[in-house]
Design a protein around this motif. Structure first.
Motif, PDB file in Angstrom:
ATOM      1  N   SER A 155      33.702 -22.621 102.885  1.00  0.00           N
ATOM      2  CA  SER A 155      35.493 -23.038 101.655  1.00  0.00           C
ATOM      3  C   SER A 155      35.024 -22.615 100.665  1.00  0.00           C
ATOM      4  N   THR A 205      35.016 -26.764  98.905  1.00  0.00           N
ATOM      5  CA  THR A 205      33.460 -27.534  98.780  1.00  0.00           C
ATOM      6  C   THR A 205      32.396 -27.857  98.222  1.00  0.00           C
ATOM      7  N   GLN A 206      32.397 -28.596  97.239  1.00  0.00           N
ATOM      8  CA  GLN A 206      30.952 -28.409  96.457  1.00  0.00           C
ATOM      9  C   GLN A 206      29.867 -28.950  97.217  1.00  0.00           C
ATOM     10  N   ASN A 207      28.760 -27.803  96.803  1.00  0.00           N
ATOM     11  CA  ASN A 207      27.553 -28.508  96.920  1.00  0.00           C
ATOM     12  C   ASN A 207      26.515 -28.453  95.577  1.00  0.00           C
ATOM     13  N   ARG A 217      30.172 -23.905  94.771  1.00  0.00           N
ATOM     14  CA  ARG A 217      31.470 -23.441  95.648  1.00  0.00           C
ATOM     15  C   ARG A 217      30.649 -21.718  95.852  1.00  0.00           C
TER      16      ARG A 217
END
Length: 300
Positions: free
Chosen positions: A61, A64-66, A87
């Motif tokens: 994505s 979407t943060q990780n 990201r």
């Protein structure tokens, strides 16, 4: 008589189709002799396909943060690395291609017709009309396009739509000047004089005889202007006046990545490479179209 007329119309249609296909084949043959132009077309075709199929191509994505994966260098897991929010940069570049294509096409759709109409009207009408339209064009041209776009974007508010409007407001004068120069030449040709003798109205002369002859030069200029549109849009995004976060706009990606240039170079370099390759492809395509559509500029 009706059957004979239908036969004549069918033959004329068949001959017209034959001329079209011969012209198309000749154009394709010329294009194949332009390897750099073919390379530019291939890159742009790939960019368009990537933009269309982004949801199926992007491995992650774009928004979407990780955070545990923040600022990871390029690897097999993340081919272009990750940004400060974890990201995937490649996924953001893929989705950012959509924003780039949307910006380029939107500005071109606005700038092309506006510049063409203003230019051919000024060149065909002459006199006071020409003077008024060209003085307005000169006023816009007297300002640096990027500075003027920044002023419009700041006045209209940040956002992709306002960035498109701001770039369009500064992009039509060169097209108008080119269309006017072409119209000044075309209006004195023999076939225009013959149409005038047969009673063609000024509007008919303008839009059916003069404007179509100016389109090839305008198309070439628009194509070569697309690289400038991309750079201007990236500059607006870099300054926070283009597409807003978390949209994966390439200029905004460079802006957020400049804080990590020393230790995490990929955050800013990857979108910079995308801008470079896309701008180069548009320039190569514009050069090839110039040789294809305008024989006066063809290489010996």
């Amino acid at each position: 008589m009706t059957e004979a007329k239908m036969i004549v119309q069918h033959n004329a249609l068949h001959q017209g189709a034959g001329r079209f296909y011969r012209s198309l084949q000749k154009s394709i043959d010329k294009l194949t002799r332009e390897p750099l132009g073919m390379l530019g077309f291939a890159v742009l075709a790939l960019l368009i396909l990537v933009a269309i199929f982004a949801p199926w191509i992007a491995p992650y994505s774009p928004i979407t943060q990780n955070l545990p994966q923040a600022l990871q260098p390029p690897s097999w897991t993340h081919l272009a690395g990750t940004d400060e929010f974890g990201r995937d940069i490649l996924s953001r570049l893929i989705y950012g291609a959509r924003i780039t294509i949307q910006t380029v096409l939107s500005v071109t759709v606005i700038v092309g017709p506006v510049g063409l109409i203003i230019g051919v009207v000024a060149g065909f009408a002459g006199g006071r009309t020409d003077a008024i339209l060209m003085r307005a064009t000169d006023i816009v041209l007297s300002f640096p396009s990027l500075i003027l776009a920044l002023a419009f974007a700041a006045a209209l508010g940040a956002g992709l739509g306002t960035a498109i409007i701001a770039i369009s407001l500064t992009g039509w004068p060169p097209i108008a000047r080119l269309a006017r120069a072409e119209a000044l030449i075309v209006r004195n040709t023999d076939y225009v004089a013959a149409a005038r003798l047969y009673g063609a109205s000024p509007l008919r002369l303008l839009f059916l005889y003069i404007a179509p002859m100016c389109i090839p030069s305008v198309v070439v200029r628009l194509t070569m202007n697309m690289a400038g549109i991309i750079l201007t849009a990236a500059a607006l995004g870099f300054l926070g006046l283009g597409a807003q976060p978390p949209s994966p706009e390439w200029g905004a990606m460079i802006s957020s990545g400049r804080k990590f240039m020393i230790d995490n170079w990929w955050v800013a370099v990857m979108p910079g490479i995308a801008i470079l390759l896309t701008s180069l492809a548009f320039n190569l395509v514009g050069d090839a179209l110039r040789d294809l559509l305008d024989p006066r500029h063809a290489r010996s």
